[in-house]
Design a protein around this motif. Structure first.
Motif, PDB file in Angstrom:
ATOM      1  N   TYR A 127       0.808  -1.218   0.000  1.00 52.12           N
ATOM      2  CA  TYR A 127       0.000   0.000   0.000  1.00 52.12           C
ATOM      3  C   TYR A 127       0.842   1.270   0.000  1.00 52.12           C
ATOM      4  N   ALA A 128       2.095   1.181   0.424  1.00 55.30           N
ATOM      5  CA  ALA A 128       2.969   2.355   0.469  1.00 55.30           C
ATOM      6  C   ALA A 128       3.726   2.579  -0.836  1.00 55.30           C
ATOM      7  N   ALA A 129       3.613   1.679  -1.794  1.00 60.27           N
ATOM      8  CA  ALA A 129       4.397   1.730  -3.025  1.00 60.27           C
ATOM      9  C   ALA A 129       4.191   3.030  -3.795  1.00 60.27           C
ATOM     10  N   THR A 130       5.274   3.544  -4.339  1.00 59.43           N
ATOM     11  CA  THR A 130       5.207   4.750  -5.174  1.00 59.43           C
ATOM     12  C   THR A 130       5.166   4.399  -6.660  1.00 59.43           C
ATOM     13  N   LYS A 131       5.423   3.130  -6.977  1.00 58.66           N
ATOM     14  CA  LYS A 131       5.308   2.621  -8.342  1.00 58.66           C
ATOM     15  C   LYS A 131       4.448   1.363  -8.310  1.00 58.66           C
ATOM     16  N   GLU A 132       3.593   1.227  -9.300  1.00 61.73           N
ATOM     17  CA  GLU A 132       2.704   0.076  -9.307  1.00 61.73           C
ATOM     18  C   GLU A 132       3.480  -1.237  -9.309  1.00 61.73           C
ATOM     19  N   GLU A 133       4.609  -1.260 -10.059  1.00 67.19           N
ATOM     20  CA  GLU A 133       5.381  -2.500 -10.147  1.00 67.19           C
ATOM     21  C   GLU A 133       6.087  -2.819  -8.822  1.00 67.19           C
ATOM     22  N   TRP A 134       6.214  -1.852  -7.947  1.00 66.79           N
ATOM     23  CA  TRP A 134       6.845  -2.092  -6.658  1.00 66.79           C
ATOM     24  C   TRP A 134       5.824  -2.471  -5.580  1.00 66.79           C
ATOM     25  N   ARG A 135       4.553  -2.487  -5.941  1.00 66.40           N
ATOM     26  CA  ARG A 135       3.542  -2.904  -4.981  1.00 66.40           C
ATOM     27  C   ARG A 135       3.784  -4.350  -4.557  1.00 66.40           C
ATOM     28  N   ASN A 136       4.212  -5.182  -5.529  1.00 63.81           N
ATOM     29  CA  ASN A 136       4.500  -6.586  -5.274  1.00 63.81           C
ATOM     30  C   ASN A 136       5.938  -6.726  -4.784  1.00 63.81           C
ATOM     31  N   LEU A 137       6.106  -7.234  -3.585  1.00 67.72           N
ATOM     32  CA  LEU A 137       7.428  -7.354  -2.977  1.00 67.72           C
ATOM     33  C   LEU A 137       8.382  -8.180  -3.825  1.00 67.72           C
ATOM     34  N   SER A 138       7.872  -9.222  -4.458  1.00 66.98           N
ATOM     35  CA  SER A 138       8.750 -10.095  -5.246  1.00 66.98           C
ATOM     36  C   SER A 138       9.391  -9.343  -6.404  1.00 66.98           C
ATOM     37  N   ASN A 139       8.719  -8.320  -6.937  1.00 65.00           N
ATOM     38  CA  ASN A 139       9.315  -7.518  -8.020  1.00 65.00           C
ATOM     39  C   ASN A 139      10.491  -6.706  -7.504  1.00 65.00           C
ATOM     40  N   ILE A 140      10.349  -6.146  -6.321  1.00 65.69           N
ATOM     41  CA  ILE A 140      11.444  -5.365  -5.731  1.00 65.69           C
ATOM     42  C   ILE A 140      12.629  -6.263  -5.413  1.00 65.69           C
ATOM     43  N   ARG A 141      12.329  -7.450  -4.921  1.00 69.54           N
ATOM     44  CA  ARG A 141      13.380  -8.343  -4.443  1.00 69.54           C
ATOM     45  C   ARG A 141      13.950  -9.224  -5.555  1.00 69.54           C
ATOM     46  N   ALA A 142      13.516  -9.020  -6.781  1.00 65.03           N
ATOM     47  CA  ALA A 142      13.993  -9.841  -7.910  1.00 65.03           C
ATOM     48  C   ALA A 142      15.528  -9.814  -7.985  1.00 65.03           C
ATOM     49  N   GLY A 143      16.130 -10.994  -8.038  1.00 65.55           N
ATOM     50  CA  GLY A 143      17.578 -11.089  -8.081  1.00 65.55           C
ATOM     51  C   GLY A 143      18.232 -11.068  -6.716  1.00 65.55           C
ATOM     52  N   GLU A 144      17.455 -10.716  -5.732  1.00 66.24           N
ATOM     53  CA  GLU A 144      17.879 -10.688  -4.331  1.00 66.24           C
ATOM     54  C   GLU A 144      19.105  -9.788  -4.101  1.00 66.24           C
ATOM     55  N   TYR A 145      19.818 -10.053  -3.034  1.00 61.55           N
ATOM     56  CA  TYR A 145      20.965  -9.228  -2.653  1.00 61.55           C
ATOM     57  C   TYR A 145      21.997  -9.168  -3.772  1.00 61.55           C
ATOM     58  N   GLU A 146      22.189 -10.294  -4.456  1.00 63.03           N
ATOM     59  CA  GLU A 146      23.229 -10.371  -5.490  1.00 63.03           C
ATOM     60  C   GLU A 146      22.968  -9.442  -6.673  1.00 63.03           C
ATOM     61  N   ALA A 147      21.714  -9.011  -6.856  1.00 59.20           N
ATOM     62  CA  ALA A 147      21.374  -8.133  -7.983  1.00 59.20           C
ATOM     63  C   ALA A 147      21.541  -6.653  -7.644  1.00 59.20           C
ATOM     64  N   LEU A 148      21.779  -6.346  -6.386  1.00 63.02           N
ATOM     65  CA  LEU A 148      21.825  -4.944  -5.964  1.00 63.02           C
ATOM     66  C   LEU A 148      22.957  -4.131  -6.607  1.00 63.02           C
ATOM     67  N   PRO A 149      24.158  -4.677  -6.827  1.00 61.96           N
ATOM     68  CA  PRO A 149      25.208  -3.868  -7.469  1.00 61.96           C
ATOM     69  C   PRO A 149      24.789  -3.335  -8.833  1.00 61.96           C
ATOM     70  N   GLU A 150      24.109  -4.163  -9.642  1.00 60.05           N
ATOM     71  CA  GLU A 150      23.659  -3.706 -10.957  1.00 60.05           C
ATOM     72  C   GLU A 150      22.496  -2.731 -10.842  1.00 60.05           C
ATOM     73  N   LYS A 151      21.603  -2.974  -9.890  1.00 63.37           N
ATOM     74  CA  LYS A 151      20.471  -2.055  -9.692  1.00 63.37           C
ATOM     75  C   LYS A 151      20.964  -0.668  -9.279  1.00 63.37           C
ATOM     76  N   ALA A 152      22.098  -0.631  -8.556  1.00 65.24           N
ATOM     77  CA  ALA A 152      22.650   0.645  -8.109  1.00 65.24           C
ATOM     78  C   ALA A 152      23.117   1.504  -9.283  1.00 65.24           C
ATOM     79  N   LYS A 153      23.317   0.880 -10.442  1.00 66.80           N
ATOM     80  CA  LYS A 153      23.756   1.608 -11.643  1.00 66.80           C
ATOM     81  C   LYS A 153      22.583   2.012 -12.543  1.00 66.80           C
ATOM     82  N   ASP A 154      21.385   1.489 -12.239  1.00 68.37           N
ATOM     83  CA  ASP A 154      20.222   1.682 -13.112  1.00 68.37           C
ATOM     84  C   ASP A 154      19.312   2.771 -12.533  1.00 68.37           C
TER      85      ASP A 154
END
Length: 557
Positions: A127-154
């Motif tokens: 309910y607090a999501a600012t983007k519709e695609e982030w409403r679903n936790l699994s979308n945010i957590r996609a790739g888990e911790y290991e994906a965070l370095p690449e997300k930090a560049k996007d």
């Protein structure tokens, strides 16, 4: 009283010292109760459940996240459960007198503080999501911790709060707001897991594949399975067999009990099971449940039996326990299973016996005092009105007023509960004034802070009896109604309800007047004085009318 739950999940389930340190951080905050700590070694994850006053829960959540950021190193973390941060998720859940919008605001406040003070990227979800695609936790957590370095560049993954960088030690955290999840099992008189699974497939939101007469799965032109929608929204269900119970169960997660309450699901399963020759023997609650869900269930069954719903809330919930078979497998203790009861202070005044309360009142301690007694009088007034209503329900000669008294009884019970809560709130407000007066006053800064805190505490010590005065007037209005239509044999009780409510109103006003001169805010003083005067005048006028009415009828009876 506003109550909020928080269920943070931390990426540590094996090191007890870390788990204990996070638990201690939560326990260090007043007005929060740590209800449960559930560690998992395989998942290497621990779920904490806490609840209490919203501001306190917010502070406890921050302190727990801070402690986790100090003790958990995500670069060394391994576990079976998906995860992306030392604090993986932290949802807020409304319990009582809270809206989802308020929980969303608390989620944003926590996210901002975590991002700014701890330097952890924060994503808002559900309910607090600012983007519709982030409403679903699994979308945010996609790739888990290991994906965070690449997300930090996007740029598309810029967090809602905190730096858009890879925090190697703490990872990232999802903070959100969601409805209360009720874990609920329905017990069947069969060992056959398939029968339970069949019923589960019918009720769950995701539904089940359609089959032809030969039992083959039907597919559409594109080759996709044709799905028959389930009967209930916000309902997840599976069938299983529990060896320790020697029976099959339908295991259910209800993610929004306000839309799909457990008792409605139970009644539909009873109907579906009966059609198949299966008997529902009872049900089981896993974990805790909000009081509202139990009260609503109890009222549902009372209404179905044609009985009054204007009963004490514990009696209503006992009806739910019996009707739903919640004590079939294990004892069902309301004080442990209902979340509001589980977190309630054990030393509250309202939990004392009448004798103990009167004894405490008679000592030289300044609180409890007249304010708490005023609230108690309002509660007694409402209780009497509920009694007269219940003595009128289903009584011969009162057929024409049944709808009216059936409405008065639960309204009176609600006023009673609000007034009982004010017994403790009044004493708490007085104690807060005393605490403020004891603050240091050696420097100009200390003096200014002390004066500010005294002003704030004194205002609260005025607002509580003002609320009591408002409640007393509501109690008077109900006493007036029931005196006119209620059972004639209980007319003296209706009159007593009015007199007791007037006592509450006058006593509450005394407690306003004694503190009002200490307030420096002239606008506040004028507003409170006008409101209190109008409430008291209306109370006195109405009480006089009721007294005349009751006295005349009793004399002419």
């Amino acid at each position: 009283m506003k109550l909020m739950e928080c269920v943070p999940n931390f990426s540590e389930g094996r090191d007890q010292s870390v788990i204990d340190a996070i638990a201690n951080a939560i326990k260090s905050v007043k007005n929060v109760v740590l209800l449960d700590v559930d560690p998992g070694a395989d998942t290497n994850r621990t779920v904490f459940t806490m609840a209490g006053e919203p501001e306190a829960v917010l502070e406890a959540a921050f302190q727990a996240i801070k402690k986790a950021s100090e003790l958990i190193d995500m670069s060394k973390h391994h576990g079976e459960h998906p995860r992306m941060g030392a604090t993986d998720v932290c949802p807020f859940i409304p319990i009582s007198d809270m809206t989802m919008e308020e929980c969303v605001e608390y989620a944003r406040r926590l996210g901002k503080r975590v991002g700014e003070e701890l330097g952890i990227p924060v994503y808002l979800y559900e309910y607090a999501a600012t983007k519709e695609e982030w409403r679903n936790l699994s979308n945010i957590r996609a790739g888990e911790y290991e994906a965070l370095p690449e997300k930090a560049k996007d740029p598309a993954w810029k967090p809602d709060f905190g730096p858009h960088i890879f925090n190697a030690k703490s990872g990232a955290t999802a903070i959100g707001a969601r409805e209360f999840l009720i874990a609920y099992n329905i017990n069947l008189n069969t060992r056959d897991k398939r029968k339970a699974s069949e019923l589960a497939a019918i009720i769950r939101e995701s539904g089940r594949p359609a089959k032809d007469e030969k039992g083959r799965i039907i597919k559409d032109e594109q080759g996709n399975k044709v799905i028959i929608p389930g009967l209930f929204q916000h309902c997840k269900a599976v069938g299983w067999y529990i060896e320790s119970y020697k029976r099959a169960q339908i295991s259910i997660n209800l993610t929004n009990y306000k839309i799909t309450p457990p008792h409605i699901v139970l009644e539909k399963v009873r109907e579906l099971a009966s059609e198949r020759g299966i008997v529902v023997t009872g049900s089981e609650l896993v974990g805790l449940i909000p009081k509202a869900a139990m009260v609503n269930a109890g009222k549902f069954y009372l209404e179905r039996m044609g009985e009054s719903t204007g009963l004490p809330e514990r009696m209503i919930m006992e009806t739910a326990i019996q009707s739903m078979g919640l004590a079939e497998l294990t004892p069902f203790d309301l004080d442990k299973k209902v979340i509001e009861y589980a977190i309630a202070k054990k030393d509250r005044l309202s939990a004392m016996s009448l004798e103990s309360f009167a004894d405490l009142l008679s000592t030289d301690t300044p609180a409890p005092g007249g304010g708490s007694v005023a609230a108690f009088c309002a509660a007694l007034s409402a209780a009497l009105t509920a009694m007269v209503s219940n003595l009128t329900i289903n009584k011969k000669g009162y057929e024409s007023v049944q709808n009216q008294v059936r409405e008065i009884a639960p309204q009176a019970q609600d006023i009673k509960l609000q007034a009982i809560q004010l017994i403790d709130e009044d004493t708490d407000a007085f104690n807060a004034m005393m605490d403020a007066s004891r603050l240091p006053k050696k420097t100009e800064e200390e003096i200014a802070l002390r004066e500010q805190k005294i002003e704030e505490a004194t205002k609260q010590a005025i607002l509580v009896p003002l609320h009591t005065l408002e409640i007393a007037l509501q109690a008077l209005k109900l006493a007036d109604e029931v005196a006119k239509v209620g059972n004639m044999n209980a007319l003296s009780d209706a009159g007593t309800a009015a007199l007791t409510a007037l006592t509450a109103a006058k006593a509450a006003n005394y407690n306003i007047l004694i503190n009002l001169p200490q307030i420096k805010d002239e606008a506040f003083k004028e507003d409170i004085n006008n409101r209190a005067m109008n409430l008291l005048q209306e109370s006195e006028t109405l009480a006089s009318q009721i007294e005349s009415f009751v006295s005349d009828r009793l004399k002419n009876a």
